[in-house]
Design a protein around this motif. Sequence first.
Motif, mmCIF file in Angstrom:
data_model
loop_
_atom_site.group_PDB
_atom_site.id
_atom_site.type_symbol
_atom_site.label_atom_id
_atom_site.label_comp_id
_atom_site.label_asym_id
_atom_site.label_seq_id
_atom_site.Cartn_x
_atom_site.Cartn_y
_atom_site.Cartn_z
ATOM 1 N N ASP A 1 0.823 -1.202 0.000
ATOM 2 C CA ASP A 1 0.000 0.000 0.000
ATOM 3 C C ASP A 1 0.865 1.264 0.000
ATOM 4 O OD1 ASP A 1 -2.032 1.920 0.531
ATOM 5 O OD2 ASP A 1 -1.615 1.751 2.656
ATOM 6 N N PRO A 2 1.338 1.730 -1.165
ATOM 7 C CA PRO A 2 2.074 2.987 -1.201
ATOM 8 C C PRO A 2 1.151 4.194 -1.394
ATOM 9 C CG PRO A 2 2.199 1.907 -3.327
ATOM 10 C CD PRO A 2 1.371 1.016 -2.439
ATOM 11 N N GLY A 3 1.545 5.357 -0.850
ATOM 12 C CA GLY A 3 0.741 6.558 -0.991
ATOM 13 C C GLY A 3 1.529 7.812 -0.659
ATOM 14 N N GLY B 1 -5.688 17.361 6.004
ATOM 15 C CA GLY B 1 -4.779 16.485 5.277
ATOM 16 C C GLY B 1 -5.499 15.571 4.315
ATOM 17 N N PHE B 2 -4.738 15.047 3.367
ATOM 18 C CA PHE B 2 -5.279 14.152 2.345
ATOM 19 C C PHE B 2 -4.232 13.090 2.027
ATOM 20 C CE2 PHE B 2 -5.701 13.026 -2.208
ATOM 21 C CZ PHE B 2 -6.980 12.490 -2.186
ATOM 22 N N LEU B 3 -4.693 11.863 1.876
ATOM 23 C CA LEU B 3 -3.831 10.753 1.483
ATOM 24 C C LEU B 3 -4.516 9.974 0.379
ATOM 25 C CD1 LEU B 3 -1.459 8.726 1.850
ATOM 26 C CD2 LEU B 3 -2.841 7.608 3.629
ATOM 27 N N ASP B 4 -3.819 9.812 -0.725
ATOM 28 C CA ASP B 4 -4.280 8.960 -1.828
ATOM 29 C C ASP B 4 -3.344 7.766 -1.861
ATOM 30 O OD1 ASP B 4 -5.195 7.741 -4.091
ATOM 31 O OD2 ASP B 4 -5.005 9.490 -5.388
ATOM 32 N N SER B 5 -3.843 6.628 -1.428
ATOM 33 C CA SER B 5 -3.000 5.453 -1.257
ATOM 34 C C SER B 5 -3.497 4.340 -2.161
ATOM 35 C CB SER B 5 -3.035 5.001 0.207
ATOM 36 O OG SER B 5 -1.954 4.172 0.513
ATOM 37 N N SER B 6 -2.596 3.718 -2.893
ATOM 38 C CA SER B 6 -2.991 2.689 -3.848
ATOM 39 C C SER B 6 -2.677 1.304 -3.306
ATOM 40 C CB SER B 6 -2.272 2.890 -5.184
ATOM 41 O OG SER B 6 -0.869 2.848 -5.010
ATOM 42 N N PHE B 7 -3.560 0.348 -3.601
ATOM 43 C CA PHE B 7 -3.283 -1.053 -3.310
ATOM 44 C C PHE B 7 -2.413 -1.601 -4.441
ATOM 45 C CE2 PHE B 7 -7.672 -0.773 -1.358
ATOM 46 C CZ PHE B 7 -7.217 -0.718 -0.053
ATOM 47 N N SER B 8 -1.368 -2.321 -4.084
ATOM 48 C CA SER B 8 -0.488 -2.868 -5.120
ATOM 49 C C SER B 8 -1.203 -3.882 -6.005
ATOM 50 C CB SER B 8 0.743 -3.509 -4.480
ATOM 51 O OG SER B 8 0.372 -4.581 -3.623
ATOM 52 N N SER B 9 -2.303 -4.428 -5.530
ATOM 53 C CA SER B 9 -3.077 -5.388 -6.321
ATOM 54 C C SER B 9 -4.117 -4.704 -7.199
ATOM 55 C CB SER B 9 -3.768 -6.384 -5.387
ATOM 56 O OG SER B 9 -4.610 -5.694 -4.474
ATOM 57 N N GLY B 10 -4.194 -3.364 -7.121
ATOM 58 C CA GLY B 10 -5.180 -2.611 -7.880
ATOM 59 C C GLY B 10 -6.135 -1.885 -6.961
ATOM 60 N N GLY B 11 -6.600 -0.710 -7.405
ATOM 61 C CA GLY B 11 -7.506 0.075 -6.584
ATOM 62 C C GLY B 11 -6.757 0.961 -5.607
#
Length: 627
Positions: free
Chosen positions: A370-372, A398-408
């Motif tokens: 989960d990188p963001g 604050g705001f965090l946009d974090s991606s799942f490495s598997s998608g989404g």
Amino acid sequence: MRRLVALAILGIASFGSDASAQNYSQFIAFGDSTTDTGWFANSRLSPAPNIFDAAVAAAVAGGGNAHWTGPGAGNAQILAGFFGLTANAANTPGGTNYAIGGAFDNAGPTIYSAYTNFNQILFGVGPTLGVPSTTQQINNYLASVNGRANPNALYLISSFGNDGLAAIAAGLSPSAALAYFIADQQALANRIAALQSAGARYIIVANQYGSFAGKLIEDNIWKDLATLGVKFIPADTNTVIAAVATNPAPYGIIFPSPSTPACTVPLGVWCTPADLVAPNALQTHLFVDAAHLSAAGQLIIADYYYSLLTAPSEISFLAESIVQTTFGMIYGIQQQIDLSQRQAPGWNVWVNGNVGYLQINNSYAGFPNDPGVPISGSLGVDYHWASGWLVGAAVTGGFLDSSFSSGGRFTQNVGALSLYGAYRSGAWWANLIGSVGFLNFNTNRPVPIGISVQPNNGSTSGADLSLAGEGGYEFHIGPVAHGPVAGFIVQQATVNGFTESGSYTSLSFGNQLLNSDVSVLGYQANLDWGLFHPFAQIVWDHDFAPLNRLVTASLTTAVAPSYSLPAVIVGRDWATATIGTEFKIAGSWSGLASFTAMVGQQNITNYVGVFGANYSFGQPPPIVTKY
């Protein structure tokens, strides 16, 4: 990567590679033909010559693998492969799949009560000991490990269909058949309970496709297991296959009916590549014979199981991200406190912005990361007394946009209020910050099922309470000040439960509570250098809070008990290093810039950059000229 693993397994069904880091150390399966991965390639239905065994032998000689699902990997092998494991038949060297096509849950009905496998009845060979029922398979496994089940293994149980066929063959009335089903399923539930008592912790119990079988398992085995206190993962394959059959195109399926199977022979266990109706039939047909799923169907089921196992870990990132981003907010306020204390007594108004990089990893094989990039800003005001005291307040967004490495991905929005105080007297200094944050999350968790991607969207809220204290002593050598620092950061992060929508892979998640009790001990130094005031700090952090958190999930497609699986586990110890500088801008304006890195924490990468400005309303003391 997971899709590449699946494709590799489909090509080489009986081989797998070990993973160096995984929380599932072994894959073990029990059940019938829905899970069997080639038992009859190495064992016979009966010592006496019979049509079944002869046809299996001919199929194996012709390039088949004796899977009831036909050529290709079974769902158990595909699922195991996602975690770097194997699921070969238990009657092969190192095999851990005890499932046998035709197995009853426990035993046949009435006149067939001596039988353990429906194929014995179908092919008229009589009961034999070499084809154990599902309950006997569990007994055999427990006997092989001296009654101590592997607590780190993943267990899969899929069984029931043959009981229904036997009831028909025995001519049971509806009421007698139901009584037989209930008794047989209770016997299986009792053995699953024994499996858990022996140490098993991660047990998937699937219903079976076909609304009748699926409903019976939901109403009986699942309820029996819940009554017995068994913690298991319910899998609603009934709904999955019904959805695929209703809308097959997204899965590449052209022929979704069992009446148009991929193989020309009656049973998938007898099927070889030469028996396929077309070279690509295992991908375009949902069924390999009149009852069993093709290779495409096996991948669909394996993907579904995988989603049930990994979803709780993915959703656990929400709570962990609260704790990690709050660290960044606290570091920024602590640096602003020091900047305000260096101004003349009076009011200060300040603003800062934080930009960071946050990656939460699950180091176990097969689990997503989960990188963001967290971004936040704070606006504060404080008052500084000449006596050394300072009090203030700040608001943070604050705001965090974090991606799942598997998608989404998931997004986090936070608004926080902080109250703080500080004191400096000579070489001694200390500060205290209390904060309350309110958060909103939006989740997008797509799930690959076969060649399709199933959408799952949700939203929820959360909160964070934190208290951070820090203090130290400074030794002065000319323009250099240095000394020890000690402190703490205590947090309680909560994420409210929510239910996803979008597909049959959508789940409902329970409330999350994450405590973090961190001690801070280290050293810092700073330098007065004209208009600049560079500083550096390195501390050792230790979290005293428990790390064995669970996340609870529930099916949205069937009435079933909820299940709980481990959240991502992060390290208990790490170092936090900060380097930066305060500087004079002009007049009453001052600024700061810093970079903080959390180093050496298991499964966490957290970098924070802070940029701030301070305006002081205080008046510096007048310069007195002596004559």
